[in-house]
Design a protein around this motif. Structure first.
Motif, short mmCIF file in Angstrom:
data_model
loop_
_atom_site.label_atom_id
_atom_site.label_comp_id
_atom_site.label_asym_id
_atom_site.label_seq_id
_atom_site.Cartn_x
_atom_site.Cartn_y
_atom_site.Cartn_z
N TYR A 489 4.47 -15.48 -28.07
CA TYR A 489 3.40 -16.40 -28.50
C TYR A 489 3.78 -17.25 -29.71
O TYR A 489 4.70 -16.94 -30.46
CB TYR A 489 2.14 -15.60 -28.81
CG TYR A 489 2.29 -14.57 -29.92
CD1 TYR A 489 2.10 -14.91 -31.25
CD2 TYR A 489 2.63 -13.25 -29.62
CE1 TYR A 489 2.23 -13.98 -32.26
CE2 TYR A 489 2.75 -12.31 -30.62
CZ TYR A 489 2.57 -12.68 -31.93
OH TYR A 489 2.72 -11.75 -32.93
N VAL A 517 -2.27 -23.32 -23.28
CA VAL A 517 -3.07 -22.45 -24.15
C VAL A 517 -4.17 -23.31 -24.75
O VAL A 517 -3.91 -24.27 -25.48
CB VAL A 517 -2.19 -21.82 -25.26
CG1 VAL A 517 -3.06 -21.05 -26.24
CG2 VAL A 517 -1.14 -20.92 -24.64
N PHE A 520 -5.73 -20.62 -29.89
CA PHE A 520 -5.24 -19.36 -30.46
C PHE A 520 -6.45 -18.53 -30.89
O PHE A 520 -7.45 -19.08 -31.37
CB PHE A 520 -4.37 -19.61 -31.69
CG PHE A 520 -3.25 -20.59 -31.47
CD1 PHE A 520 -2.40 -20.50 -30.38
CD2 PHE A 520 -3.04 -21.63 -32.36
CE1 PHE A 520 -1.37 -21.40 -30.18
CE2 PHE A 520 -2.03 -22.55 -32.19
CZ PHE A 520 -1.19 -22.43 -31.10
N TRP A 544 -2.57 -11.01 -32.49
CA TRP A 544 -2.69 -12.33 -31.87
C TRP A 544 -3.16 -12.21 -30.43
O TRP A 544 -2.73 -11.33 -29.69
CB TRP A 544 -1.31 -12.98 -31.88
CG TRP A 544 -1.24 -14.44 -31.58
CD1 TRP A 544 -1.21 -15.03 -30.34
CD2 TRP A 544 -1.17 -15.51 -32.52
NE1 TRP A 544 -1.11 -16.38 -30.46
CE2 TRP A 544 -1.08 -16.72 -31.79
CE3 TRP A 544 -1.16 -15.57 -33.90
CZ2 TRP A 544 -1.00 -17.97 -32.39
CZ3 TRP A 544 -1.07 -16.81 -34.53
CH2 TRP A 544 -0.97 -17.99 -33.77
N GLU A 546 -4.59 -15.21 -27.12
CA GLU A 546 -4.71 -16.63 -26.79
C GLU A 546 -5.57 -16.80 -25.54
O GLU A 546 -5.63 -15.90 -24.68
CB GLU A 546 -3.33 -17.25 -26.53
CG GLU A 546 -2.43 -17.30 -27.74
CD GLU A 546 -1.06 -17.88 -27.44
OE1 GLU A 546 -0.40 -18.31 -28.39
OE2 GLU A 546 -0.64 -17.89 -26.25
N THR A 564 -10.81 -12.60 -25.45
CA THR A 564 -10.05 -13.14 -24.32
C THR A 564 -10.14 -12.25 -23.09
O THR A 564 -9.33 -12.40 -22.16
CB THR A 564 -8.58 -13.33 -24.73
OG1 THR A 564 -8.08 -12.09 -25.27
CG2 THR A 564 -8.44 -14.43 -25.77
N SER A 584 1.48 -13.37 -24.68
CA SER A 584 0.57 -14.09 -25.57
C SER A 584 -0.06 -13.21 -26.64
O SER A 584 -0.99 -13.64 -27.33
CB SER A 584 -0.54 -14.75 -24.75
OG SER A 584 -1.38 -13.78 -24.14
#
Length: 673
Positions: A489, A517, A520, A544, A546, A564, A584
């Motif tokens: 990512y 993407v 973020f 993280w 995405e 997500t 990601s």
């Protein structure tokens, strides 16, 4: 290609920094006698000796150095002769206080340590050129001279200076790089926050500001600083080439990603005749041998795959970490021979005799405070004999199985302020990806993102925030032509000026990854997300996430929770004749290993399940033959399969079938044929 190995050295290099000026001359005879006993073949001399060689401006005293070099030569010990330009004398700074570097906050450093240099200062450059010239004139053809060692660990501990002299030099650098102030404004995006310039003379270094400054300016200042230091190296190198032809010139790098981030070693590797490196274990509780292997692989890659030289490491503990444990019995040999396995033409140390005074008196050495009746000394003598037994492999090259893309300039850019998450660390991602490859017993070459990757079935990109258009095309063509790519990512995001690529993320890598993407979504500290995937696998991620939109890529793992949830987390894209994977989130080790395992299957890299964890197996080969290194970092005996019969060089025994490697031991087999 011309031979750039140390002149007159017919064995592997074994020795260390020798500082006879710290000791009465009566000790020198004992030094060379013990060096012979330990199997020393080369020592580094004179690196911090400017104040003794030039005790007053233009007044030189070379008598003591003459006697040292003659003594070493008479005992068959080669010399890596330093130019002492890392430590100008006190009298120089008294005459030229402006040569001391200034911080971004406006504080000028004082004399009394080392490396306190404004590399843009004209008086420093003139003085460095003068002492280098005098040394080259006097010793350029000395029979002991094996190579020249310019300066010491450039960029450590100070790289950037923010003084007025550097400001003027920076403006000249910008004029050369951009031509006009309008081009600078465009590159830096100075329309933001009203930072527009109408003349280059208005531009200063990125000194302390009330809040975050211009990131394009900060990134260019990193480039300017690196280029300025490299100018000084080239100045000394060219003097030495002219006055001492045929003798290779080097300077000691510090490629370990945790130890030096101020130099672009891809550029530096093209400037030296022989790549050399200093490596010290960071004893933070992790598996230090993995970081060592990574540093050695990176150094070999900076050398273009050619043999290089480990110019400094430690026999045991160092002195500059918060806690400095001793190395375990046998660890010094494992550390040293692991570097040799990965391309080094020897193993050198800091330093020969342990200092009694000064800041590094508790740093281990080949000859400890306790003398020859010590464990360290006995291991040094044993290691000297082992290194000598491997001399037939000089000139061979380490064979790699995969490549990792790494770029210092991208690292610089990612480390600038105000990124989506301070927990995302490019170096940490490189460490983690490397460790998974290491545990799969894959030897890794590192590569610049614009380098030819066609020789590698598998290429991983742990962090490439700054991705030029050329790099994006290169990675795309690599996959189109049949390669297997794994990208982590926050890669492909900005160009060389830290400007976001037009269009959706991941910018320069959209097409090859087959996705975009939308946004973020970094996680808060200690937050985790769960992933679901094939075969019931449920790895976790942190730091993280995405919002990924596949545009040709297939979803392999999906986010099971968090913002997500239900979105793709790991994807696979068949592109041309190859395959590109995208990760990601920051996967845990188990999850990352699962991704790399599937990518390795795509790359047709056979698993090496017959090799135990932490038993390192590396091969060097060339016209001299093929050599297999087996390094056992565990407390249990191990066995390693051999491709064929051969001779184990450290014991002299014949080996075939499965090679026995005792706990904590190293074995090196020269294979028949």
């Amino acid at each position: 290609m011309p031979d750039t190995s140390p002149r007159g050295l017919t064995r592997l290099a074994f020795g260390g920094d020798y500082n006879p000026e710290q000791w009465p001359e009566s000790v020198w005879q004992e030094d060379v006698r013990l060096m012979r006993e330990a199997g020393v073949t080369m020592v580094s001399v004179g690196i911090f000796s400017w104040a003794l060689l030039e005790p007053a401006p233009g007044a030189y005293d070379f008598g003591w150095l003459d006697r040292v070099l003659d003594l070493l030569h008479s005992h068959g010990i080669r010399v890596d002769l330093g130019t002492p330009t890392v430590a100008p004398p006190a009298w120089f700074y008294r005459a030229h206080p402006e040569a001391l570097p200034v911080t971004a906050e406006g504080m000028r450093h004082e004399f009394g340590s080392r490396g306190a240099i404004c590399h843009g200062n004209a008086d420093y450059r003139a003085a460095a050129a003068a002492i280098t010239t005098r040394l080259a004139e006097r010793y350029g053809s000395h029979p002991a001279l094996a190579m020249w060692h310019v300066h010491n660990e450039y960029g450590v501990p100070v790289s950037a200076c923010y003084c007025d002299s550097c400001a003027a030099h920076f403006r000249r650098w910008l004029a050369t790089a951009y031509g006009t102030v309008d081009a600078v404004n465009e590159a830096w995006g100075t329309a933001f926050w009203g930072q527009h310039y109408t003349g280059l003379e208005q531009i200063n270094p990125p000194r302390a500001t009330p809040t975050v400054g211009n990131p394009g300016q900060a990134l260019d200042y990193r480039r300017f600083t690196d280029a300025t230091i490299r100018e000084n190296f080239r100045m000394e190198r060219d003097i030495l080439h002219r006055l001492s032809p045929g003798v290779p010139v080097t300077t000691n790098f510090m490629t370990a990603l945790s130890q030096c981030d101020s130099l672009d070693y891809w550029a530096w590797g093209r400037e030296v005749d022989l790549v050399t490196n200093d490596h010290y274990l960071i004893t933070d509780g992790r598996r230090t041998h993995v970081n060592l292997a990574m540093a050695a692989d990176l150094t070999r890659s900076v050398a273009g795959g050619a043999p290089w030289l480990l110019l400094e490491h430690s026999t045991s503990g160092v002195n500059w970490q918060p806690r400095n444990p001793a190395k375990a019995p046998g660890q010094m040999a494992r550390n040293s021979l692991a570097h040799v396995a990965r391309g080094s033409e020897g193993a050198m140390f800091f330093q020969w005799r342990q200092s009694r005074r000064g800041a590094e008196k508790f740093h281990s050495a080949m000859l400890p405070h306790g003398g020859t009746d010590t464990r360290v000394w006995r291991e040094v003598v044993e290691l000297g004999a082992s290194v000598d037994s491997l001399s037939t492999l000089r000139g061979t090259r380490t064979e790699a199985d995969a490549a990792m893309v790494w770029d210092w300039q991208s690292w610089w850019a990612q480390n600038l302020s105000w990124r989506p998450s301070e927990d995302h660390d490019a170096r940490e991602r490189a460490d983690s990806f490397y460790e998974v490859l290491y545990d799969r017993h894959l030897t890794v070459d590192f590569a610049h993102p614009e380098a030819d990757l066609s020789a590698y079935p598998l290429v991983v990109v742990p962090a490439l925030y700054l991705t030029t258009e050329a790099a994006g095309r290169n990675l795309t063509e690599y996959v189109r032509d049949g390669g297997t790519l794994v990208v982590s990512y926050f890669s492909g995001i900005v160009d060389e000026h830290d400007a976001v690529h037009e269009g959706a993320y991941p910018g320069a890598l959209r097409d090859v990854l087959g996705l975009t993407v939308e946004e973020f979504s970094p996680l808060l500290r200690d937050d985790r997300v769960r992933l679901t995937g094939p075969d019931g696998e449920e790895p976790t991620g942190d730091v993280w996430t995405e919002f990924v939109v596949p545009r040709g890529a297939e979803t392999v793992w999906t986010y099971a929770d968090g913002l997500t949830a239900g979105r793709p987390a790991v994807t696979r894209h068949r592109f041309g004749r190859g395959t590109a994977w995208y990760v990601s989130t920051r996967l845990d080790t188990r999850g990352l290993d699962a991704v790399i395992g599937r990518a390795a299957d795509d790359a047709r890299i056979a698993p090496r399940a017959d090799l135990p964890r932490d038993v390192e197996v590396v091969r060097r080969s060339g016209e001299q033959g093929s050599y297999l290194f087996a390094i056992n970092h565990t407390a249990a005996d191990a066995k390693v399969p051999l491709d064929g019969p051969g001779t184990e060089l450290l014991t002299g025994e014949r080996a075939a079938g499965r090679l026995a490697v005792p706990a904590g031991a190293v074995r090196v087999v020269r294979l028949d044929g």
